[in-house]
Design a protein around this motif. Structure first.
Motif, PDB file in Angstrom:
ATOM      1  N   VAL A 125       0.849  -1.191   0.000  1.00  0.00           N
ATOM      2  CA  VAL A 125       0.000   0.000   0.000  1.00  0.00           C
ATOM      3  C   VAL A 125       0.882   1.238   0.000  1.00  0.00           C
ATOM      4  O   VAL A 125       1.868   1.316   0.730  1.00  0.00           O
ATOM      5  N   ARG A 126       0.523   2.187  -0.846  1.00  0.00           N
ATOM      6  CA  ARG A 126       1.231   3.458  -0.914  1.00  0.00           C
ATOM      7  C   ARG A 126       0.249   4.558  -0.559  1.00  0.00           C
ATOM      8  O   ARG A 126      -0.810   4.678  -1.165  1.00  0.00           O
ATOM      9  N   ALA A 127       0.593   5.313   0.460  1.00  0.00           N
ATOM     10  CA  ALA A 127      -0.290   6.387   0.907  1.00  0.00           C
ATOM     11  C   ALA A 127       0.134   7.687   0.241  1.00  0.00           C
ATOM     12  O   ALA A 127       1.313   8.029   0.227  1.00  0.00           O
ATOM     13  N   VAL A 165       0.462   9.086 -13.236  1.00  0.00           N
ATOM     14  CA  VAL A 165      -0.664   8.200 -12.926  1.00  0.00           C
ATOM     15  C   VAL A 165      -1.075   8.290 -11.452  1.00  0.00           C
ATOM     16  O   VAL A 165      -2.251   8.134 -11.117  1.00  0.00           O
ATOM     17  N   TYR A 166      -0.133   8.592 -10.548  1.00  0.00           N
ATOM     18  CA  TYR A 166      -0.474   8.691  -9.114  1.00  0.00           C
ATOM     19  C   TYR A 166      -1.554   9.757  -8.889  1.00  0.00           C
ATOM     20  O   TYR A 166      -2.474   9.572  -8.093  1.00  0.00           O
ATOM     21  N   ASN A 167      -1.380  10.906  -9.577  1.00  0.00           N
ATOM     22  CA  ASN A 167      -2.367  11.978  -9.407  1.00  0.00           C
ATOM     23  C   ASN A 167      -3.666  11.663 -10.142  1.00  0.00           C
ATOM     24  O   ASN A 167      -4.752  12.001  -9.675  1.00  0.00           O
ATOM     25  N   THR A 221       4.262   8.658   0.531  1.00  0.00           N
ATOM     26  CA  THR A 221       5.080   8.726   1.754  1.00  0.00           C
ATOM     27  C   THR A 221       6.485   8.151   1.585  1.00  0.00           C
ATOM     28  O   THR A 221       7.405   8.580   2.261  1.00  0.00           O
ATOM     29  N   TYR A 222       6.662   7.161   0.680  1.00  0.00           N
ATOM     30  CA  TYR A 222       8.007   6.572   0.576  1.00  0.00           C
ATOM     31  C   TYR A 222       9.021   7.551   0.011  1.00  0.00           C
ATOM     32  O   TYR A 222      10.205   7.460   0.321  1.00  0.00           O
ATOM     33  N   TYR A 223       8.556   8.543  -0.787  1.00  0.00           N
ATOM     34  CA  TYR A 223       9.484   9.582  -1.272  1.00  0.00           C
ATOM     35  C   TYR A 223       9.916  10.467  -0.107  1.00  0.00           C
ATOM     36  O   TYR A 223      11.064  10.885  -0.030  1.00  0.00           O
ATOM     37  N   TYR A 224       8.972  10.739   0.783  1.00  0.00           N
ATOM     38  CA  TYR A 224       9.288  11.482   2.008  1.00  0.00           C
ATOM     39  C   TYR A 224      10.331  10.691   2.809  1.00  0.00           C
ATOM     40  O   TYR A 224      11.334  11.239   3.262  1.00  0.00           O
TER      41      TYR A 224
END
Ligand code: FE
Length: 335
Positions: A125-127, A165-167, A221-224
């Motif tokens: 899961v990616r938030a 695609v995320y947006n 969040t993983y980029y953060y």
């Protein structure tokens, strides 16, 4: 004599056929849009545990979908792995996947993180949440995604391009929840608050927030996690919006069984294994994502960002409403 020869021929043919199928039975072929350094440790662990060889290639999701399409029945691929429910949905829509009826997957992966027809399953899961400059914004100033369109954020918001695609998936999920009209008002109010033209990636959004050109943004969040790992002193923090409402927008990386899988049984076993505890941590932790299996705890670093309520709308909506979302963003001038 000829009868004996015929029988011998049959036996030889049968034997060589079983040898061939035996040799192939110990292999699964994967096309992966998830990068090699994120999935190879997973495949290595599986081979070590089971002896089954995993052969894979990696490329961009779009390239792999075209490859699957072009190869048709002759494809070597058994499993397709990619990020974003929008991409998984697109592969399914193009008839490249087949349903998997598996009790293990039904139990391990919550319904909102898998395809309603079981054509694909979310595995991590990616938030996609709000990030802010801690020198300029108090958590109390923040509430919802919608509120980022409040005039108080004028000239203070940074976003990534609508081409990502995320947006597109995020806006599609808003449409699923709020309807098209209300979503259009929200996104157009965001555009009015932009401090700069949309950026090509999430990291640039955060670097611009750090540089002081804007104060808030929306990122995975993983980029953060990656950025703060390099420099923990950065004045950045995550905020979990819509906690009194429907929750944080989530997406998945996931996998599906290809329509023409040659090692179907083996591929399903691997897919099931992905959803188990050990594999879930390997799948999520290497990229600081969240396990899709709710029984599995995230990496301690990720847990440290706090817990949150996630949006429970089926992520398949990200695909179903993607075209509508793209048109909407275009209408309101979100570049
Ligand atoms: Fe990403």
């Amino acid at each position: 004599m000829s009868r004996i020869r015929f029988a011998l021929g049959l036996i030889t043919a049968f034997l060589s056929l079983s040898i061939v199928s035996l040799a192939f039975a110990e292999e699964v072929v994967v096309y992966s849009a998830r990068k090699e350094h994120l999935i190879k440790p997973l495949f290595d662990a599986y081979t070590k545990e089971t002896g089954v060889k995993v052969t894979f290639i990696t490329d961009k999701a779009g390239v792999l979908v075209q490859k699957l399409k072009a190869e048709g029945k002759n494809t070597a691929a058994d499993l397709f792995i990619t990020v974003d429910a929008g991409n998984l949905w697109f592969a399914a829509k193009n008839g490249l996947l087949q349903p998997v009826e598996s009790k293990v997957l039904q139990e391990n992966i919550p319904p909102h993180l898998r395809d309603p027809q079981n054509l694909w399953f979310g595995l991590s899961v990616r938030a996609r949440t709000i990030v802010y400059n801690t020198d300029k914004v108090m958590p109390l100033d923040l509430t919802t995604y919608e509120d980022l369109g409040n005039p108080k954020w004028k000239g203070r918001l940074c976003l990534r391009t609508s081409g990502k695609v995320y947006n597109q998936s995020m806006v599609a999920m808003f449409i699923a929840e709020l309807g098209e009209e209300k979503t259009e008002l929200v996104i157009s109010s965001w555009v009015k608050n932009l401090a700069a033209a949309p950026f090509s990636n999430d990291t640039k959004v955060m670097k611009t927030i750090v540089a002081g050109q804007c104060d808030v943004g929306i990122v995975n969040t993983y980029y953060y996690g990656r950025l703060v790992k390099k420099d923990p002193s950065l004045p950045l923090a995550l905020f979990w919006p819509n906690q009194d409402g429907s929750g944080v927008h989530v997406n998945v990386s996931g996998a599906g069984l290809t329509k023409y899988a040659k090692h179907k049984k083996e591929a399903i076993k691997l897919l099931e294994w992905f959803s188990t505890e050990k594999a879930q941590n390997l799948f999520a932790d290497t990229n600081m994502e969240y396990p899709a299996n709710p029984k599995v705890k995230p990496h301690p670093t990720v847990t440290g960002w706090g817990s949150f309520k996630q949006n429970m709308i089926n992520v398949a909506k990200a695909g179903e409403l993607q075209v509508t979302a793209v048109k909407l963003m275009d209408r309101v001038g979100y570049k």
